[in-house]
Design an enzyme around this catalytic site. Structure first.
Site, mmCIF file in Angstrom:
data_model
loop_
_atom_site.group_PDB
_atom_site.id
_atom_site.type_symbol
_atom_site.label_atom_id
_atom_site.label_comp_id
_atom_site.label_asym_id
_atom_site.label_seq_id
_atom_site.Cartn_x
_atom_site.Cartn_y
_atom_site.Cartn_z
ATOM 1 N N SER A 1 21.359 -23.098 2.905
ATOM 2 C CA SER A 1 20.809 -22.028 2.068
ATOM 3 C C SER A 1 20.415 -20.879 2.983
ATOM 4 C CB SER A 1 19.550 -22.545 1.358
ATOM 5 O OG SER A 1 18.849 -21.480 0.732
ATOM 6 N N TYR B 1 11.729 -27.278 1.083
ATOM 7 C CA TYR B 1 13.099 -26.761 0.988
ATOM 8 C C TYR B 1 13.542 -26.152 2.318
ATOM 9 C CZ TYR B 1 17.092 -24.464 -1.312
ATOM 10 O OH TYR B 1 18.358 -24.071 -1.688
HETATM 11 P P1 NAD Z 1 21.895 -27.081 -9.944
HETATM 12 O O1 NAD Z 1 20.541 -27.538 -10.273
HETATM 13 O O2 NAD Z 1 22.660 -26.257 -10.919
HETATM 14 O O3 NAD Z 1 22.824 -28.322 -9.546
HETATM 15 C C1 NAD Z 1 22.370 -29.336 -8.699
HETATM 16 C C2 NAD Z 1 22.911 -30.666 -9.174
HETATM 17 O O4 NAD Z 1 22.470 -31.685 -8.250
HETATM 18 C C3 NAD Z 1 22.413 -31.080 -10.561
HETATM 19 O O5 NAD Z 1 23.501 -31.455 -11.375
HETATM 20 C C4 NAD Z 1 21.479 -32.247 -10.277
HETATM 21 O O6 NAD Z 1 21.471 -33.212 -11.321
HETATM 22 C C5 NAD Z 1 22.071 -32.811 -8.997
HETATM 23 N N1 NAD Z 1 21.087 -33.602 -8.245
HETATM 24 C C6 NAD Z 1 19.786 -33.274 -7.982
HETATM 25 N N2 NAD Z 1 19.197 -34.276 -7.302
HETATM 26 C C7 NAD Z 1 20.128 -35.255 -7.132
HETATM 27 C C8 NAD Z 1 20.114 -36.530 -6.516
HETATM 28 N N3 NAD Z 1 18.993 -37.016 -5.946
HETATM 29 N N4 NAD Z 1 21.250 -37.262 -6.535
HETATM 30 C C9 NAD Z 1 22.368 -36.792 -7.132
HETATM 31 N N5 NAD Z 1 22.435 -35.576 -7.741
HETATM 32 C C10 NAD Z 1 21.325 -34.829 -7.739
HETATM 33 O O7 NAD Z 1 21.728 -26.287 -8.568
HETATM 34 P P2 NAD Z 1 22.744 -25.410 -7.699
HETATM 35 O O8 NAD Z 1 22.197 -24.034 -7.676
HETATM 36 O O9 NAD Z 1 24.157 -25.659 -8.097
HETATM 37 O O10 NAD Z 1 22.458 -26.057 -6.262
HETATM 38 C C11 NAD Z 1 23.409 -26.800 -5.539
HETATM 39 C C12 NAD Z 1 23.039 -26.754 -4.070
HETATM 40 O O11 NAD Z 1 23.058 -25.399 -3.634
HETATM 41 C C13 NAD Z 1 21.635 -27.281 -3.734
HETATM 42 O O12 NAD Z 1 21.670 -28.010 -2.523
HETATM 43 C C14 NAD Z 1 20.829 -26.008 -3.563
HETATM 44 O O13 NAD Z 1 19.719 -26.185 -2.719
HETATM 45 C C15 NAD Z 1 21.858 -25.099 -2.949
HETATM 46 N N6 NAD Z 1 21.585 -23.677 -3.049
HETATM 47 C C16 NAD Z 1 21.603 -23.040 -4.241
HETATM 48 C C17 NAD Z 1 21.349 -21.672 -4.282
HETATM 49 C C18 NAD Z 1 21.358 -20.898 -5.554
HETATM 50 O O14 NAD Z 1 21.015 -19.714 -5.523
HETATM 51 N N7 NAD Z 1 21.758 -21.459 -6.672
HETATM 52 C C19 NAD Z 1 21.065 -20.972 -3.098
HETATM 53 C C20 NAD Z 1 21.061 -21.673 -1.902
HETATM 54 C C21 NAD Z 1 21.337 -23.019 -1.879
#
Ligand code: NAD
Length: 261
Positions: free
Chosen positions: A146, A159
């Site tokens: 991230s 985080y």
């Molecule tokens: P999201 O919440 O839409 O999707 C995350 C998915 O991970 C969900 O379907 C959830 O059920 C699953 N999940 C959570 N905990 C879990 C576990 N213990 N075991 C299995 N599955 C699990 O979020 P996103 O925005 O798609 O995030 C995906 C990744 O991207 C994450 O690692 C997040 O930190 C990272 N990220 C997102 C952003 C953003 O702006 N959206 C920015 C930087 C990093």
């Protein structure tokens, strides 16, 4: 659409939502055979329906699993190998944001919860997938870090610690496995509009999350959120042979935000 993944076995954690689901859709369109892993069984079913809506004959195995539990991780790795005989690519992506708070109020319990999913989960996935790839002598891994893994953002002790840890794990393992035909990189997304970010805006202003989102994005050089498909395109590149000499890289996908803080 090019077909860079025809016949290739790709595992995606967090495949039910956001960045994982968008990447699954992109890779299926390019011919990949998918193993989608998530805590949410319902979310996985919805993801499969969406992917097949775009690519009717997509090969998809789903595994309901918690990435922070070692036995669950072994189960999803075994499921992919038993379905397709190998693992060519791994998008090690599942994660949570955690409750936002000042460090002094963050609490040890919340810190441990975020670390166990966002850092231990990434390590366990790498540990078990790398055994398969090492034996094959090939493979590519993309870990999801991230902007919060390369910069301080604030109110996110768990985080930030976890995502900085993902960057360290990525560099360390990439150095180890480069000579074995395996590439390991990480992405550092900025603000991408997914259910996670929507929830984060509700934490900042429960009454007006849209307003908080508008204000938040003014700090970004592009003045807009990224879309999940814009992450998927970069992950597909990193998992493909187009990135054959990209290893140990941490790639910001943030509209330039990390250069500006
Ligand atoms: P999201 O919440 O839409 O999707 C995350 C998915 O991970 C969900 O379907 C959830 O059920 C699953 N999940 C959570 N905990 C879990 C576990 N213990 N075991 C299995 N599955 C699990 O979020 P996103 O925005 O798609 O995030 C995906 C990744 O991207 C994450 O690692 C997040 O930190 C990272 N990220 C997102 C952003 C953003 O702006 N959206 C920015 C930087 C990093």
């Amino acid at each position: 659409m090019s077909q860079r993944f025809t016949g290739r076995s790709i595992v995606i954690t967090g495949g039910a939502s956001g960045l994982g689901r968008a990447t699954a859709t992109r890779l299926a369109a390019e011919g990949a055979r998918l193993t989608l892993v998530d805590l949410s069984e319902e979310g996985l079913a919805a993801a499969v329906a969406e992917i097949r809506g775009a690519t009717a004959d997509a090969e998809i195995t789903t595994v309901t699993a918690d990435v922070s539990q070692e036995t669950d991780v072994q189960r999803y790795v075994d499921a992919a190998v038993s379905a397709y005989g190998r693992i060519d690519g791994f998008f090690n992506n599942a994660g949570i944001e955690g409750r936002q708070n000042l460090t002094e109020n963050f609490t040890e319990a919340e810190f441990a919860r975020v670390i166990s999913i966002n850092l231990n989960g990434v390590f366990l996935g790498m540990e078990k997938v790398l055994r398969v790839m090492h034996e094959q002598g090939s493979g590519a891994i993309v870990n999801t870090a991230s902007v919060g893994g390369i910069r301080g953002v604030g109110n996110q002790s768990g985080y930030a610690a976890a995502k900085h840890g993902v960057v360290g794990l990525t560099r360390n393992s990439a150095v180890e496995y480069g000579a074995m035909g395996i590439r390991i990189n990480a992405i550092a997304p900025g603000a991408i509009w997914t259910p996670m970010v929507e929830n984060s805006m509700k934490q900042i202003d429960a009454d007006n999350p849209r307003g908080a989102a508008e204000q938040f994005i003014q700090a970004n050089p592009t003045k807009r959120y990224g879309e999940p498909h814009e992450i998927a395109a970069v992950v597909a590149f990193l998992l493909s042979e187009d990135a054959s000499y990209v290893n140990a890289a941490i790639i910001p996908i943030d509209g330039g935000q990390s250069a500006k803080y």
